[in-house]
Design a protein around this motif. Structure first.
Motif, PDB file in Angstrom:
ATOM      1  N   ALA A 235       0.830  -1.204   0.000  1.00 37.09           N
ATOM      2  CA  ALA A 235       0.000   0.000   0.000  1.00 37.09           C
ATOM      3  C   ALA A 235       0.865   1.253   0.000  1.00 37.09           C
ATOM      4  O   ALA A 235       0.575   2.222  -0.716  1.00 37.09           O
ATOM      5  CB  ALA A 235      -0.929  -0.005   1.213  1.00 37.09           C
ATOM      6  N   GLN A 239       0.867   4.137  -2.792  1.00 33.01           N
ATOM      7  CA  GLN A 239       0.457   5.477  -2.382  1.00 33.01           C
ATOM      8  C   GLN A 239       1.571   6.502  -2.568  1.00 33.01           C
ATOM      9  O   GLN A 239       1.319   7.664  -2.903  1.00 33.01           O
ATOM     10  CB  GLN A 239      -0.011   5.462  -0.921  1.00 33.01           C
ATOM     11  CG  GLN A 239      -1.294   4.711  -0.682  1.00 33.01           C
ATOM     12  CD  GLN A 239      -2.467   5.304  -1.440  1.00 33.01           C
ATOM     13  OE1 GLN A 239      -2.569   6.516  -1.589  1.00 33.01           O
ATOM     14  NE2 GLN A 239      -3.343   4.455  -1.932  1.00 33.01           N
ATOM     15  N   THR A 453      -7.013   3.730  -3.384  1.00 36.26           N
ATOM     16  CA  THR A 453      -5.924   2.875  -3.844  1.00 36.26           C
ATOM     17  C   THR A 453      -5.492   3.196  -5.256  1.00 36.26           C
ATOM     18  O   THR A 453      -4.305   3.202  -5.567  1.00 36.26           O
ATOM     19  CB  THR A 453      -6.362   1.398  -3.768  1.00 36.26           C
ATOM     20  OG1 THR A 453      -6.841   1.130  -2.454  1.00 36.26           O
ATOM     21  CG2 THR A 453      -5.205   0.471  -4.057  1.00 36.26           C
ATOM     22  N   VAL A 684      -8.098  -4.721  -1.514  1.00 36.53           N
ATOM     23  CA  VAL A 684      -8.697  -3.396  -1.445  1.00 36.53           C
ATOM     24  C   VAL A 684      -9.915  -3.366  -0.529  1.00 36.53           C
ATOM     25  O   VAL A 684     -10.120  -2.420   0.224  1.00 36.53           O
ATOM     26  CB  VAL A 684      -9.077  -2.921  -2.861  1.00 36.53           C
ATOM     27  CG1 VAL A 684      -9.844  -1.613  -2.811  1.00 36.53           C
ATOM     28  CG2 VAL A 684      -7.816  -2.754  -3.702  1.00 36.53           C
ATOM     29  N   ILE A 691      -4.624   0.905   3.925  1.00 37.02           N
ATOM     30  CA  ILE A 691      -4.466   1.834   2.808  1.00 37.02           C
ATOM     31  C   ILE A 691      -4.528   3.274   3.298  1.00 37.02           C
ATOM     32  O   ILE A 691      -3.745   4.127   2.857  1.00 37.02           O
ATOM     33  CB  ILE A 691      -5.552   1.564   1.745  1.00 37.02           C
ATOM     34  CG1 ILE A 691      -5.348   0.176   1.128  1.00 37.02           C
ATOM     35  CG2 ILE A 691      -5.523   2.623   0.648  1.00 37.02           C
ATOM     36  CD1 ILE A 691      -6.529  -0.325   0.324  1.00 37.02           C
TER      37      ILE A 691
END
Length: 733
Positions: A235, A239, A453, A684, A691
């Motif tokens: 994640a 990100q 995401t 997800v 996340i």
């Protein structure tokens, strides 16, 4: 011709030449590749797995206890057949080994004595009506006389990793090779892209600790902590990549396009035949502020079916036209582009007819650029775009042609943006003097976790509220094995036509030979029925007595552009009030008289796509009816999924359900994005909290070190993630 991958010399030395050669077949050529081949599940040694759920043809790994052992010579005398029966305490499972030498028989008898617990790995077969494993690999649990009682009890509690495997590369082979790589690891040896400060602040394992625990756990808590750490890493990398792109975009210079009171935008608002919803006003204000800024807007506008995204986009276009610029709207299909042109021209009225008789003197023009234009129409549209006479230019991929030029492109609106690649979006953006502001639109509601995401580099605006006056839609299931229900379906279609309304009938395929116009079709392993086709359904309806005398039209993506236009015009006018079509009418088609939607083989479509389809009806004064024809059996997951559609018309609820019930890749269309399997552990739907933490940490880090000068390991990891195969997935700039 590409060279075949080969294992590195060090890797072959570590795990052995035979294992290294085998592992290459599943894409593992070195230690790092093996280390990041994570277990898909874990067996508990004290709890045997369920043998009753095995399926023929599966490659499985099971834990069980030997309850019977016997051997006999084969009839031809060439080998000995060794039969072993194991049990998980509830179900018995036979296994057969083939031994050419008595030494092999003795070895099996010694290793698989009655009462021995072991892990068995092999393919499930059906032999004379009996489920069995044929010549499986096995590994007894690591307890024996050499261990004292305390150590034996501790060893028996260790979870057993089960790896993604194939018929030729078993989970047991991978486990043995993994030991050769994991056991020698020194502290700090596994490169960690996550900064130590974040690891410490979040109370996580370091990368080497996590690697040991995920492959060689002593208890369930070990691999749980390790999985969390690697989910966070995935994640965080994603990100951070998105945060960098966000920062890069913000660094570009764009021409500010502030609102101008008393100009076209105000004139449009004054003549709209309806009041804007609170949501439309709120989102419009967000977009207006973005357009007035000196850095490029990057915003995704998602909205419920019928929520009024087009009006919001048009208001943004009018703001940039008032500020001296132009707007381009890129649509994936001609049908959608033409629909946008009609809708926008209707909303603008005289404001969009500058230079024409009855047009507003201070208005603008709307140009349409598609592949089906005549040469004269194309020349006029190109001239209007290049001169600036057309403030709004709408088109398909034709807009991307190098001959299409703009006087001052200020805003690009990309509808159903997931259908366009990076190069296509860049080609349109490059037509501006400065970087244009960009607005993406999607009619498919995106769950919050998905938006975080995969759209972390853009701002997301959401329209949930449906404008007042929108007719309700009711949804019903129609089982194909109930002839009276099917007959009633066609009766409802006939009744709608008698009232002057229209009906869509959607089939998943064009012909029996294929062609689905991009339908999001699901597999149906338990249902071998051929999918309904447009050709067959059209013939069926023309022969249906209750529809006698009612003209039936046919629509799909293979028709020439001019024929598509003619079909839609005939349907809209009521000349052919029943339209058999593929999902080509899924988005953007607006026929207010359409009140009935029949979807054949509805269980083969995703929830979000079915929701989009039913959004084509109930757009006028008549209430909408959606009939889902399905062959899914009672109590099957497919039928349970469809029942959700009968319970709610909230597209955001359905999007969450779709994500919950299906793989992320299906919902996101990742198969078309090139993402591949970059997310090994992160899910997800279930990992939203991870996340959110990663996004917070990534944005803070990029704000402090936008070029990652002080975090070279992280920069390398992101570079590997955002390779050419993944860039299209990540880059929405």
């Amino acid at each position: 011709m590409a060279e075949k991958p080969t294992p590195t010399k060090e890797f072959s030395r570590l795990v052995g030449p035979g294992a290294a050669k085998a592992l290459v077949t599943i894409g593992i050529t070195d230690q790092r590749g093996l280390l990041f081949h994570f277990p898909r599940r874990y067996l508990k040694r004290g709890e045997y797995t369920t043998l009753s759920e095995l399926r023929v043809g599966e490659n499985v790994t099971v834990a069980a206890e030997v309850v019977d052992f016997s051997s006999r010579r084969a009839r031809n005398g060439s080998m000995t057949l060794v039969d072993v029966t194991v049990s998980d305490g509830r179900t018995r499972l036979p296994m057969r080994f083939f031994a050419r030498h008595q030494g092999t028989v003795h070895g099996l008898k010694h290793a698989l004595t009655i009462g021995t617990s072991a892990i068995f790995s092999g393919e499930v077969e059906n032999f004379n009506g009996t489920i069995q494993l044929k010549h499986p690999e096995f590994e007894p649990f690591d307890t024996g006389d050499v261990l004292d009682d305390l150590r034996a009890a501790h060893e028996a509690e260790r979870p057993v990793p089960v790896y993604p495997a194939t018929a030729k590369v078993s989970s047991l082979l991978i486990r043995r090779a993994m030991r050769m790589v994991v056991d020698p690891l020194h502290d700090g040896e596994v490169n960690d892209p996550v900064p130590a400060e974040i690891v410490e602040r979040r109370g996580m394992l370091d990368a080497t600790q996590a690697m040991r625990m995920i492959h060689r756990p002593h208890a369930e808590a070990d691999y749980r902590r390790a999985q969390h750490r690697f989910r966070y890493t995935e994640a965080f990398l994603l990100q951070t990549a998105l945060a960098r792109r966000r920062a890069d975009i913000a660094a570009y210079e764009a021409t500010p396009r502030p609102p101008r009171p008393g100009a076209l935008l105000d004139a449009l608002d004054a003549q709209l035949p309806f009041a804007l919803t609170g949501g439309q006003l709120e989102v419009s204000a967000e977009i207006s502020a973005d357009l007035a800024a000196p850095s490029p807007m990057q915003r995704l506008l998602q909205g419920e079916v019928g929520s009024g995204k087009t009006v919001v986009a048009l208001r943004a276009m009018m703001q940039v036209i008032d500020a001296g610029g132009q707007a381009a709207l890129l649509a994936p299909t001609e049908v959608l582009a033409q629909q946008h042109a009609r809708s926008i021209r209707n909303l603008l009225g005289p404001l969009g007819e500058a230079g024409m008789l009855g047009g507003a003197a201070d208005g603008t023009r709307v140009a349409l650029l598609t592949g089906s234009l005549s040469a004269a129409q194309r020349r006029q549209a190109l001239a209007d775009a290049a001169s600036g006479a057309a403030g709004i230019v709408i088109g398909t991929h034709s807009l991307l042609n190098e001959k299409v030029q703009f006087a001052d492109l200020a805003l690009t609106v990309i509808d159903e943006q997931h259908r366009f690649g990076v190069e296509q979006r860049d080609a349109l953006r490059a037509k501006g003097r400065t970087v244009p502001h960009q607005l993406y639109m999607t009619a498919t509601p995106i769950p919050r976790s998905v938006a975080m995401t995969f759209f972390g580099d853009v701002e997301v605006s959401t329209l949930r509220e449906v404008p007042a006056g929108r007719s309700p839609i009711t949804t019903h299931l129609v089982p194909v094995d109930r002839p009276k229900w099917v007959a009633r379906t066609w009766q409802l279609v006939a009744e709608a036509v008698e009232r002057g309304e229209r009906a869509y009938v959607v089939a998943p395929r064009i012909t029996a030979n294929g062609g689905d116009d991009g339908a999001d079709l699901l597999d149906a392993p338990d249902d071998k029925r051929p999918l309904a086709t447009v050709e067959e359904v059209a013939e069926l309806l023309e022969a249906e007595p209750v529809l006698s005398g009612i003209a039936v039209g046919v629509m799909h993506g293979r028709l020439p552009s001019d024929e598509k236009d003619a079909v839609m015009e005939a349907f809209s006018a009521g000349c052919t009030p029943v339209l058999v079509t593929t999902t080509v009418i899924e988005v953007g088609v607006d026929v207010p008289e359409a009140s009935v939607m029949v979807v054949m083989d509805a269980d083969r479509f995703g929830l979000s796509q079915l929701h989009q389809l039913r959004g084509r009806v109930g757009r006028g004064s008549a209430p909408g009816t959606c009939l889902l024809v399905t062959g899914a059996g009672e109590d099957t997951p497919a039928l349970q999924r469809l029942k959700v559609l009968t319970e709610t018309t909230d597209g955001f609820v359905l999007a969450e359900k779709d994500l919950e019930q299906r793989r992320e890749g299906d919902v996101l269309g990742a198969a078309q994005s090139g993402r591949g399997n970059s997310l090994k552990l992160l899910r997800v739907f279930t990992d939203r909290g991870v996340i959110e933490e990663a996004r917070e940490d990534a944005r803070r880090l990029i704000a402090e070190d936008p070029n990652l000068v002080h975090h070279p390991d992280l920069l390398v990891a992101i570079t590997q993630l955002v390779d050419p195969d993944h860039e299209e997935f990540l880059d929405r700039a």
